[in-house]
Design a protein around this motif. Structure first.
Motif, PDB file in Angstrom:
ATOM      1  N   SER A   8       0.833  -1.206   0.000  1.00 57.26           N
ATOM      2  CA  SER A   8       0.000   0.000   0.000  1.00 57.26           C
ATOM      3  C   SER A   8       0.873   1.263   0.000  1.00 57.26           C
ATOM      4  O   SER A   8       0.414   2.323  -0.416  1.00 57.26           O
ATOM      5  CB  SER A   8      -0.939   0.008   1.206  1.00 57.26           C
ATOM      6  OG  SER A   8      -0.211   0.104   2.406  1.00 57.26           O
ATOM      7  N   ARG A   9       2.129   1.145   0.423  1.00 53.38           N
ATOM      8  CA  ARG A   9       3.061   2.279   0.389  1.00 53.38           C
ATOM      9  C   ARG A   9       3.875   2.309  -0.895  1.00 53.38           C
ATOM     10  O   ARG A   9       4.301   3.366  -1.328  1.00 53.38           O
ATOM     11  CB  ARG A   9       4.023   2.203   1.570  1.00 53.38           C
ATOM     12  CG  ARG A   9       3.333   2.418   2.899  1.00 53.38           C
ATOM     13  CD  ARG A   9       4.301   2.380   4.024  1.00 53.38           C
ATOM     14  NE  ARG A   9       5.074   3.629   4.005  1.00 53.38           N
ATOM     15  CZ  ARG A   9       5.988   3.926   4.900  1.00 53.38           C
ATOM     16  NH1 ARG A   9       6.270   3.073   5.857  1.00 53.38           N
ATOM     17  NH2 ARG A   9       6.634   5.061   4.843  1.00 53.38           N
ATOM     18  N   CYS A  10       4.132   1.148  -1.470  1.00 57.70           N
ATOM     19  CA  CYS A  10       4.964   1.050  -2.668  1.00 57.70           C
ATOM     20  C   CYS A  10       4.335   1.852  -3.806  1.00 57.70           C
ATOM     21  O   CYS A  10       3.150   1.715  -4.102  1.00 57.70           O
ATOM     22  CB  CYS A  10       5.112  -0.411  -3.080  1.00 57.70           C
ATOM     23  SG  CYS A  10       6.060  -0.637  -4.604  1.00 57.70           S
ATOM     24  N   GLN A  11       5.147   2.691  -4.450  1.00 62.92           N
ATOM     25  CA  GLN A  11       4.676   3.509  -5.561  1.00 62.92           C
ATOM     26  C   GLN A  11       5.291   3.086  -6.895  1.00 62.92           C
ATOM     27  O   GLN A  11       5.125   3.773  -7.892  1.00 62.92           O
ATOM     28  CB  GLN A  11       4.983   4.986  -5.296  1.00 62.92           C
ATOM     29  CG  GLN A  11       4.232   5.544  -4.106  1.00 62.92           C
ATOM     30  CD  GLN A  11       2.743   5.612  -4.357  1.00 62.92           C
ATOM     31  OE1 GLN A  11       2.305   6.154  -5.373  1.00 62.92           O
ATOM     32  NE2 GLN A  11       1.960   5.040  -3.465  1.00 62.92           N
ATOM     33  N   GLY A  12       6.015   1.972  -6.900  1.00 62.78           N
ATOM     34  CA  GLY A  12       6.558   1.441  -8.147  1.00 62.78           C
ATOM     35  C   GLY A  12       7.765   2.192  -8.685  1.00 62.78           C
ATOM     36  O   GLY A  12       7.983   2.219  -9.891  1.00 62.78           O
ATOM     37  N   TYR A  13       8.570   2.792  -7.815  1.00 65.81           N
ATOM     38  CA  TYR A  13       9.777   3.482  -8.272  1.00 65.81           C
ATOM     39  C   TYR A  13      10.821   2.507  -8.819  1.00 65.81           C
ATOM     40  O   TYR A  13      11.706   2.896  -9.553  1.00 65.81           O
ATOM     41  CB  TYR A  13      10.392   4.314  -7.142  1.00 65.81           C
ATOM     42  CG  TYR A  13       9.580   5.529  -6.800  1.00 65.81           C
ATOM     43  CD1 TYR A  13       9.556   6.637  -7.636  1.00 65.81           C
ATOM     44  CD2 TYR A  13       8.838   5.572  -5.629  1.00 65.81           C
ATOM     45  CE1 TYR A  13       8.801   7.752  -7.322  1.00 65.81           C
ATOM     46  CE2 TYR A  13       8.084   6.687  -5.298  1.00 65.81           C
ATOM     47  CZ  TYR A  13       8.076   7.771  -6.150  1.00 65.81           C
ATOM     48  OH  TYR A  13       7.331   8.870  -5.822  1.00 65.81           O
ATOM     49  N   ALA A  14      10.737   1.253  -8.425  1.00 70.03           N
ATOM     50  CA  ALA A  14      11.555   0.148  -8.945  1.00 70.03           C
ATOM     51  C   ALA A  14      13.029   0.213  -8.567  1.00 70.03           C
ATOM     52  O   ALA A  14      13.848  -0.460  -9.173  1.00 70.03           O
ATOM     53  CB  ALA A  14      11.396   0.011 -10.456  1.00 70.03           C
ATOM     54  N   GLN A  15      13.380   0.987  -7.560  1.00 71.77           N
ATOM     55  CA  GLN A  15      14.769   1.001  -7.101  1.00 71.77           C
ATOM     56  C   GLN A  15      15.173  -0.378  -6.604  1.00 71.77           C
ATOM     57  O   GLN A  15      16.291  -0.817  -6.839  1.00 71.77           O
ATOM     58  CB  GLN A  15      14.956   2.045  -5.994  1.00 71.77           C
ATOM     59  CG  GLN A  15      14.769   3.464  -6.459  1.00 71.77           C
ATOM     60  CD  GLN A  15      15.777   3.847  -7.523  1.00 71.77           C
ATOM     61  OE1 GLN A  15      16.972   3.604  -7.379  1.00 71.77           O
ATOM     62  NE2 GLN A  15      15.296   4.415  -8.598  1.00 71.77           N
ATOM     63  N   CYS A  16      14.260  -1.054  -5.928  1.00 73.83           N
ATOM     64  CA  CYS A  16      14.558  -2.392  -5.415  1.00 73.83           C
ATOM     65  C   CYS A  16      14.807  -3.378  -6.553  1.00 73.83           C
ATOM     66  O   CYS A  16      15.718  -4.196  -6.482  1.00 73.83           O
ATOM     67  CB  CYS A  16      13.427  -2.872  -4.509  1.00 73.83           C
ATOM     68  SG  CYS A  16      11.801  -2.918  -5.297  1.00 73.83           S
ATOM     69  N   GLY A  28       4.454  -5.421 -15.024  1.00 71.01           N
ATOM     70  CA  GLY A  28       3.772  -4.271 -15.608  1.00 71.01           C
ATOM     71  C   GLY A  28       4.485  -3.006 -15.179  1.00 71.01           C
ATOM     72  O   GLY A  28       5.669  -3.024 -14.864  1.00 71.01           O
ATOM     73  N   GLU A  29       3.775  -1.912 -15.134  1.00 68.18           N
ATOM     74  CA  GLU A  29       4.407  -0.641 -14.796  1.00 68.18           C
ATOM     75  C   GLU A  29       4.395  -0.326 -13.310  1.00 68.18           C
ATOM     76  O   GLU A  29       5.213   0.453 -12.843  1.00 68.18           O
ATOM     77  CB  GLU A  29       3.730   0.496 -15.557  1.00 68.18           C
ATOM     78  CG  GLU A  29       3.989   0.431 -17.043  1.00 68.18           C
ATOM     79  CD  GLU A  29       3.409   1.610 -17.781  1.00 68.18           C
ATOM     80  OE1 GLU A  29       3.243   2.677 -17.171  1.00 68.18           O
ATOM     81  OE2 GLU A  29       3.122   1.457 -18.964  1.00 68.18           O
ATOM     82  N   GLU A  30       3.467  -0.893 -12.551  1.00 71.07           N
ATOM     83  CA  GLU A  30       3.356  -0.495 -11.160  1.00 71.07           C
ATOM     84  C   GLU A  30       3.316  -1.640 -10.149  1.00 71.07           C
ATOM     85  O   GLU A  30       3.467  -1.394  -8.966  1.00 71.07           O
ATOM     86  CB  GLU A  30       2.099   0.356 -10.960  1.00 71.07           C
ATOM     87  CG  GLU A  30       2.169   1.669 -11.696  1.00 71.07           C
ATOM     88  CD  GLU A  30       0.953   2.519 -11.457  1.00 71.07           C
ATOM     89  OE1 GLU A  30       0.124   2.166 -10.598  1.00 71.07           O
ATOM     90  OE2 GLU A  30       0.825   3.541 -12.134  1.00 71.07           O
ATOM     91  N   ALA A  31       3.100  -2.874 -10.578  1.00 77.01           N
ATOM     92  CA  ALA A  31       2.940  -3.980  -9.635  1.00 77.01           C
ATOM     93  C   ALA A  31       4.290  -4.615  -9.303  1.00 77.01           C
ATOM     94  O   ALA A  31       5.005  -5.079 -10.173  1.00 77.01           O
ATOM     95  CB  ALA A  31       2.004  -5.039 -10.215  1.00 77.01           C
ATOM     96  N   LEU A  32       4.618  -4.622  -8.022  1.00 74.56           N
ATOM     97  CA  LEU A  32       5.865  -5.222  -7.570  1.00 74.56           C
ATOM     98  C   LEU A  32       5.624  -6.662  -7.154  1.00 74.56           C
ATOM     99  O   LEU A  32       4.683  -6.968  -6.431  1.00 74.56           O
ATOM    100  CB  LEU A  32       6.414  -4.441  -6.362  1.00 74.56           C
ATOM    101  CG  LEU A  32       7.673  -5.018  -5.725  1.00 74.56           C
ATOM    102  CD1 LEU A  32       8.858  -4.866  -6.680  1.00 74.56           C
ATOM    103  CD2 LEU A  32       7.957  -4.350  -4.404  1.00 74.56           C
ATOM    104  N   MET A  33       6.493  -7.539  -7.618  1.00 73.40           N
ATOM    105  CA  MET A  33       6.498  -8.927  -7.173  1.00 73.40           C
ATOM    106  C   MET A  33       7.838  -9.135  -6.479  1.00 73.40           C
ATOM    107  O   MET A  33       8.852  -8.587  -6.900  1.00 73.40           O
ATOM    108  CB  MET A  33       6.338  -9.870  -8.365  1.00 73.40           C
ATOM    109  CG  MET A  33       5.009  -9.690  -9.087  1.00 73.40           C
ATOM    110  SD  MET A  33       4.831 -10.805 -10.482  1.00 73.40           S
ATOM    111  CE  MET A  33       4.576 -12.339  -9.626  1.00 73.40           C
TER     112      MET A  33
END
Length: 74
Positions: A8-16, A28-33
């Protein structure tokens, strides 16, 4: 090592995903797995990824054996 991401906090910046691609990836563009129990081989990458998260949405619980949490070095 156990990893929990507050999605709920993750905004998909993808640094991780950039810093630890074997543990985190974008779907996709915003969903983190992510892998909730990455190998110890990935420890440094996962810790760097958690530290780099701009929203601090990644919690890493380092376990010694299976029971005792280990404090991270500053």
């Amino acid at each position: 090592m156990k990893v929990v991401v507050d999605l709920s906090r993750c905004q998909g910046y993808a640094q991780c995903a950039f810093l630890a691609p074997d543990a985190f990836r974008m779907h996709g563009e915003e969903a983190l797995m992510y892998n909730p129990q990455p190998d110890d081989v990935q420890r440094e990458q996962v810790l760097r990824a958690a530290a780099a998260c701009p929203l601090q949405a990644i919690l890493v619980d380092q376990l010694e054996g299976q029971d005792a949490p280990v404090e991270a070095s500053p």
